[in-house]
Design an enzyme around this catalytic site. Structure first.
Site, PDB file in Angstrom:
ATOM      1  N   HIS B  94       0.839  -1.201   0.000  1.00 35.83           N
ATOM      2  CA  HIS B  94       0.000   0.000   0.000  1.00 35.83           C
ATOM      3  C   HIS B  94       0.875   1.253   0.000  1.00 35.83           C
ATOM      4  O   HIS B  94       0.690   2.157  -0.816  1.00 35.83           O
ATOM      5  CB  HIS B  94      -0.932  -0.005   1.215  1.00 35.83           C
ATOM      6  N   ASP B 123       5.798  22.153 -26.270  1.00 31.79           N
ATOM      7  CA  ASP B 123       5.800  20.805 -25.694  1.00 31.79           C
ATOM      8  C   ASP B 123       6.826  20.803 -24.568  1.00 31.79           C
ATOM      9  O   ASP B 123       7.382  21.851 -24.223  1.00 31.79           O
ATOM     10  CB  ASP B 123       6.161  19.747 -26.764  1.00 31.79           C
ATOM     11  N   TRP B 159       7.033   0.186   3.955  1.00 27.49           N
ATOM     12  CA  TRP B 159       7.497   0.904   2.752  1.00 27.49           C
ATOM     13  C   TRP B 159       8.871   1.517   2.963  1.00 27.49           C
ATOM     14  O   TRP B 159       9.543   1.905   2.011  1.00 27.49           O
ATOM     15  CB  TRP B 159       6.487   1.979   2.342  1.00 27.49           C
ATOM     16  N   SER B 187      12.839   6.627 -13.934  1.00 22.00           N
ATOM     17  CA  SER B 187      11.719   7.368 -14.518  1.00 22.00           C
ATOM     18  C   SER B 187      11.579   8.743 -13.873  1.00 22.00           C
ATOM     19  O   SER B 187      11.424   9.757 -14.557  1.00 22.00           O
ATOM     20  CB  SER B 187      10.440   6.552 -14.339  1.00 22.00           C
ATOM     21  N   SER B 188      11.663   8.780 -12.538  1.00 22.25           N
ATOM     22  CA  SER B 188      11.513  10.063 -11.838  1.00 22.25           C
ATOM     23  C   SER B 188      12.620  11.034 -12.200  1.00 22.25           C
ATOM     24  O   SER B 188      12.371  12.221 -12.417  1.00 22.25           O
ATOM     25  CB  SER B 188      11.554   9.850 -10.322  1.00 22.25           C
ATOM     26  N   HIS B 271      13.042  12.203   3.401  1.00 23.44           N
ATOM     27  CA  HIS B 271      12.392  13.440   3.823  1.00 23.44           C
ATOM     28  C   HIS B 271      12.166  14.428   2.680  1.00 23.44           C
ATOM     29  O   HIS B 271      11.053  14.910   2.509  1.00 23.44           O
ATOM     30  CB  HIS B 271      13.021  14.094   5.038  1.00 23.44           C
ATOM     31  N   GLU B 273      11.660  13.522  -0.144  1.00 27.92           N
ATOM     32  CA  GLU B 273      10.593  12.836  -0.876  1.00 27.92           C
ATOM     33  C   GLU B 273       9.206  13.291  -0.405  1.00 27.92           C
ATOM     34  O   GLU B 273       8.300  13.486  -1.221  1.00 27.92           O
ATOM     35  CB  GLU B 273      10.744  11.324  -0.696  1.00 27.92           C
ATOM     36  N   TYR B 275       8.418  16.142   0.680  1.00 31.96           N
ATOM     37  CA  TYR B 275       8.155  17.473   0.117  1.00 31.96           C
ATOM     38  C   TYR B 275       7.946  17.398  -1.379  1.00 31.96           C
ATOM     39  O   TYR B 275       7.219  18.211  -1.952  1.00 31.96           O
ATOM     40  CB  TYR B 275       9.275  18.441   0.484  1.00 31.96           C
ATOM     41  N   SER B 286      -2.369  27.080  -4.893  1.00 31.72           N
ATOM     42  CA  SER B 286      -2.085  28.493  -5.151  1.00 31.72           C
ATOM     43  C   SER B 286      -2.641  28.963  -6.485  1.00 31.72           C
ATOM     44  O   SER B 286      -2.680  30.169  -6.754  1.00 31.72           O
ATOM     45  CB  SER B 286      -0.572  28.748  -5.133  1.00 31.72           C
ATOM     46  N   HIS B 320      14.851  13.428  12.053  1.00 30.08           N
ATOM     47  CA  HIS B 320      13.670  13.408  12.927  1.00 30.08           C
ATOM     48  C   HIS B 320      12.829  12.145  12.735  1.00 30.08           C
ATOM     49  O   HIS B 320      11.944  11.875  13.525  1.00 30.08           O
ATOM     50  CB  HIS B 320      12.827  14.683  12.767  1.00 30.08           C
ATOM     51  N   HIS B 321      13.133  11.361  11.704  1.00 29.73           N
ATOM     52  CA  HIS B 321      12.467  10.061  11.572  1.00 29.73           C
ATOM     53  C   HIS B 321      13.133   9.004  12.438  1.00 29.73           C
ATOM     54  O   HIS B 321      12.647   7.882  12.529  1.00 29.73           O
ATOM     55  CB  HIS B 321      12.506   9.598  10.113  1.00 29.73           C
ATOM     56  N   THR B 346       6.074  27.122   5.961  1.00 28.80           N
ATOM     57  CA  THR B 346       4.761  26.511   5.738  1.00 28.80           C
ATOM     58  C   THR B 346       3.664  27.421   6.262  1.00 28.80           C
ATOM     59  O   THR B 346       2.607  27.585   5.632  1.00 28.80           O
ATOM     60  CB  THR B 346       4.700  25.138   6.419  1.00 28.80           C
ATOM     61  N   LYS B 349       2.867  30.087   3.869  1.00 23.04           N
ATOM     62  CA  LYS B 349       1.981  29.647   2.787  1.00 23.04           C
ATOM     63  C   LYS B 349       0.522  29.655   3.230  1.00 23.04           C
ATOM     64  O   LYS B 349      -0.348  30.192   2.530  1.00 23.04           O
ATOM     65  CB  LYS B 349       2.377  28.246   2.337  1.00 23.04           C
ATOM     66  N   ARG B 468       1.930   0.810  15.041  1.00 26.84           N
ATOM     67  CA  ARG B 468       1.545   0.649  13.641  1.00 26.84           C
ATOM     68  C   ARG B 468       2.054  -0.686  13.104  1.00 26.84           C
ATOM     69  O   ARG B 468       2.894  -1.339  13.714  1.00 26.84           O
ATOM     70  CB  ARG B 468       2.062   1.815  12.808  1.00 26.84           C
TER      71      ARG B 468
END
Lengths: 285, 550
Positions: B94, B123, B159, B187-188, B271, B273, B275, B286, B320-321, B346, B349, B468
């Site tokens: 998932h 293009d 994951w 690809s990314s 991290h 990632e 964002y 926006s 922080h993870h 943040t 924003k 979890r």
């Protein structure tokens, strides 16, 4: 800016390319997990190389037809520049690994600092670099290490010299001196090939005489990770420059229109800089 | 909340010019292959954008079904439906499918469609590479999904695939998982290179960097993040591959390596990632908020700087993870403070969006509903993130459902709602028809109710200590979990309404003019709806226009 930006109609190479990449990766996975399927891996690899050949061929043909304008040239420049940045980050992960292991992981295993508790796992372990005696006695470390002042130094000289000869070749091309450009490019290629041969000899000695192997603990792991991926990049660079030599021989490139050559040169210099880092932190210090 | 006014766009219908005839004319020029070959071989940014979006949608449903398996198992305590091993595969797949297969490709699809239109380019800068980037994805995710049918099952280590759980104790399919991630990563990277080249090199004459719509700006910065961190992911999974297959000891302390090294490398990727998955969402919101508040975006420049600040900070917060992994105190403090700093840009924003709304002539069409829900619920996720940043508090929250609640608030009513909002907003441009407003509202309200029922109770079960990734739980968590599961199914099933809206909108509906929403000002609203296959073949000259934004 004049609306002349070339947008190719359709192309079969990208879709075939992803199928080929899939075939190659599935083949590699089946070989690693089940020990069979080297035929699939081989076919996939050949397919990837073939697609690259034909795709680049199309680009070269279009470029020769004059379909690309200055704006397209800038797209290629941005593209190549950011691709090299991605490669920088790829190697950064590996250099980061090396530094982390040397600065943090091994001293902590030896009982230093806030994480000193790890010393309870292997009380007899003493940290050192190069790590000759890994903590777990079932993993035997290297018997000896490669001296930086023999083959690695020779290889450093080869690569630094090749960057210089490549620059000479590039400057000659910009002056329209095609024969000079060709000759210095041949010298560059020869130096790159020498590097690869020496690296092969060094690997052979590392495995047979020094006991530096992939499973010789973290020293062997980082040694082959860094030098291996670098060697692979040198190989790619040599092939790229060989293609450029072929194109010079066929009369491609002009004084102010030779970005393929320039991109190959950027890549080569990048590989050279990575080697300097390797020489300093894998071999010397 | 539902406005009694007719949707504003119907009032504007007469004044807007529609150039559908011109569109058809354009389409006749296109004499390429047809059928499946058209989609396999295409170099057109709109067709490739559509492919990305459809791919992402199918992954969204596959990943969603995996989530519902998890929620069905957790409906009651005790082992109910699936084996624990399979439960672990479901949580893992998932996460992987949603992150790499649904959210990221959806944003790339939107970028493909909209960035050339928003900067006035014919293009993408490198159209063939664009096609390659897309077609790698079905290969990658076909390979990933095939691991479900392999001996030993699919990846089951979460994951985040921490070593040594994934290296020493993972199933044999881990090697295939690594290769699928390699392909998705290529690809990314290629997609990001293309987007950067397009933005930096393909802007219409006269469009300066500070004239670009924020969706373009946020994607420029996202693409930079992608190119910076996807190679690190490629590096760390390569080291895993070597530990598994070639006897190296990168993540094995017995050989002098360190399992914690895996976490550092993973989160140095991971991290930024997160964002990557939210910055383009900021860009979409926006665009939508000013359009439906009928006011220019408040603080355009500060939005750009805030986005850049978040991107830079994202490289300085990864630890922080890992607060509970056993780190020197100095590291814990440093990363706690840098993490809290992210709240500043943040907050800028959120402030700017709210201030854009202030005294605006607001209407509440479906895109706006999703955008407003984004602002509220993303902020909830931001606040729980701030709680998690506090080291001593994180010791309590770590690996509980509180963390699950936090990142689902920023990803579902955050990223996913923004993607859906973007789809509703740009559907008139893609199809030439307005999406069905009534169905859209049903979709919105059921989604909001479903999301909050699912994830809000997880804050409480997490704070009370529910871990979890475990298929069973203590009896005291039963009520919260039952509510979460009911909410999950409401949310999941209500997404079928989105499919209904999409099908209806493609097949017909109220015709949209070029400028489909009367407060929408960017360049894409100057081309006909539906946008013809080729747009801006001669770039529009904007040099004579007055600076739009400040």
């Amino acid at each position: 800016m004049s609306g002349s930006y070339y947008v190719p109609e359709t192309s079969k190479w990208p879709a075939l390319g992803s199928a080929a990449v899939g075939l190659m990766m599935i083949g590699m996975g089946v070989v690693l997990v089940h020990g069979v399927g080297s035929l699939v891996l081989g076919l996939g690899t050949v397919a990837v190389l073939a697609v690259m050949w034909f795709w680049f061929r199309d680009v070269v043909i279009e470029s020769r037809q004059g379909l690309y304008d200055a704006q397209m040239d800038r797209s290629f420049r941005w593209g190549m520049g950011w691709f090299i940045f991605s490669e920088v980050m790829f190697f950064a992960a590996f250099f980061g690994t090396l530094y982390y292991v040397r600065v943090f992981a091994l001293p902590w295993l030896d009982g230093e600092g806030a994480k000193g508790i790890a010393t309870l796992l292997w009380p007899d372990f003493t940290a050192s670099w190069p790590l000759m005696n890994p903590p777990d006695s079932s993993i035997s470390g290297p018997r000896d290490i490669v001296s930086p002042w023999q083959l690695p130094l020779v290889n450093t000289l080869f690569l630094v010299a090749s960057s210089i000869t490549l620059t000479v070749s590039h400057e000659a091309l910009k002056e329209g001196l095609r024969a000079t450009a060709r000759n210095w490019l041949i010298v560059t290629l020869a130096l790159g090939a020498c590097f690869l041969v020496v690296q092969g000899v060094e690997y052979y000695e590392a495995y047979t005489h020094y006991g530096i192997t992939l499973d010789a603990g973290i020293y062997g792991s980082t040694f082959f990770l860094l030098t291996g991926f670098h060697g692979f990049h040198v190989t790619v660079g040599v092939v790229t420059l060989a293609v450029m030599l072929g194109r010079i021989l066929k009369g491609h490139f002009s004084r102010d229109d030779h970005f393929a050559f320039e991109a190959g040169a950027w890549y080569w210099h990048f590989v050279d800089v990575v080697w300097i880092g390797l020489f300093l932190f894998v071999y010397v210090f | 909340m539902a406005p009694k006014l007719p949707p504003q766009h119907t009032l504007e219908q007469s004044s807007a010019t529609t150039t559908a005839g011109q569109a058809q004319e354009h389409d006749h020029h296109h004499g390429g292959p047809t059928g499946i070959k058209r989609w396999l071989l295409t170099t057109n940014h709109k067709e490739i954008g559509t492919l990305y979006l459809l791919f992402s949608l199918s992954m969204f449903f596959i990943g969603g079904i995996f989530a519902l398996v998890v929620r069905a198992e957790l409906f009651q305590p005790g082992l109910q439906l699936v084996e624990p091993e399979f439960f672990n595969q479901m949580t893992t797949m998932h996460g992987l499918i949603m992150v790499f297969g649904a959210v990221m490709p959806a944003f790339v699809g939107l970028a493909n469609w909209m960035i050339p239109l928003q900067v006035g380019a014919p293009d993408m800068a490198l159209p063939r590479l664009n096609n390659f980037s897309f077609w790698l994805l079905p290969v990658a995710f076909g390979l990933l999904l095939s691991t479900l049918f392999m001996p030993g099952g699919a990846p089951n280590f979460g994951w985040t695939f921490y070593a040594p759980l994934s290296t020493d104790y993972g199933p044999p399919s881990t090697t295939f998982f690594i290769f699928s991630l390699h392909i998705a990563g290529i690809s990314s990277i290629l997609g990001a290179i293309n987007i950067i080249a397009t933005i930096l090199n393909m802007r219409a004459p006269g469009m300066r960097m500070m004239d670009m719509p924020l969706f373009v700006w946020t994607w420029l910065i996202t693409a930079f993040l992608l190119i910076a961190v996807m190679p690190v992911l490629a590096g760390v999974i390569t080291m895993m591959l070597m530990d598994i297959n070639f006897g190296t000891s990168f993540f094995d302390a017995g050989g002098g390596g360190d399992p914690v090294l895996f976490q550092h490398l993973f989160w140095f990727f991971g991290h930024p990632e997160v964002y990557i998955m939210i910055l383009p969402a900021f860009g979409i919101v926006s665009a939508i908020v000013p359009a439906f508040a009928r006011k220019p975006l408040f603080g355009y420049a500060s939005m750009v700087y805030a986005t850049a600040s978040i991107a830079i900070l994202s490289f300085l917060v990864w630890v922080h993870h890992m607060f509970v992994v056993g780190l020197p105190l100095a590291a814990e403090l440093f990363f706690m403070y840098t993490t809290m700093l992210i709240a500043v840009p943040t907050g800028v924003k959120v402030f700017n969006w709210v201030t854009t709304l202030f005294r605006g002539s607001i209407t509440f069409e479906t895109p706006m509903l999703f955008a407003l829900a984004f602002i509220v619920m993303f902020t909830i996720g931001g606040f729980s993130g701030l709680m998690l940043a506090i080291v001593p508090a994180d010791f309590q929250y770590h690996d509980t459902y509180f963390v699950v609640a936090h990142f689902h608030y920023v990803l579902v009513p955050g990223a996913v709602f923004a993607i859906i909002a973007g789809a509703y907003y740009w559907l008139p441009k893609w199809t030439g028809h307005y999406p069905d407003e009534r169905l859209g509202r049903w979709h919105f309200w059921l989604s909001v109710i479903g999301v909050n029922l699912t994830f809000f109770p997880m804050h409480f079960s997490g704070l009370a200590g529910m871990p979890r990734r475990i298929p069973d739980y203590a009896l005291q968590f039963a009520d919260f979990n039952m509510v979460s599961s009911i909410g999950g199914f409401i949310f999941g099933v209500s997404q079928l309404l989105f499919i209904a809206v999409l099908i209806k909108c493609v097949r017909g509906g109220e015709k949209a003019p070029a400028k489909a929403w009367d407060g929408a000002e960017d360049l894409e609203w100057t081309v006909p709806s539906p946008a013809p296959l080729h747009t801006f073949e001669t770039p529009p000259d904007l040099t004579s226009q007055a600076p739009q934004r400040h």
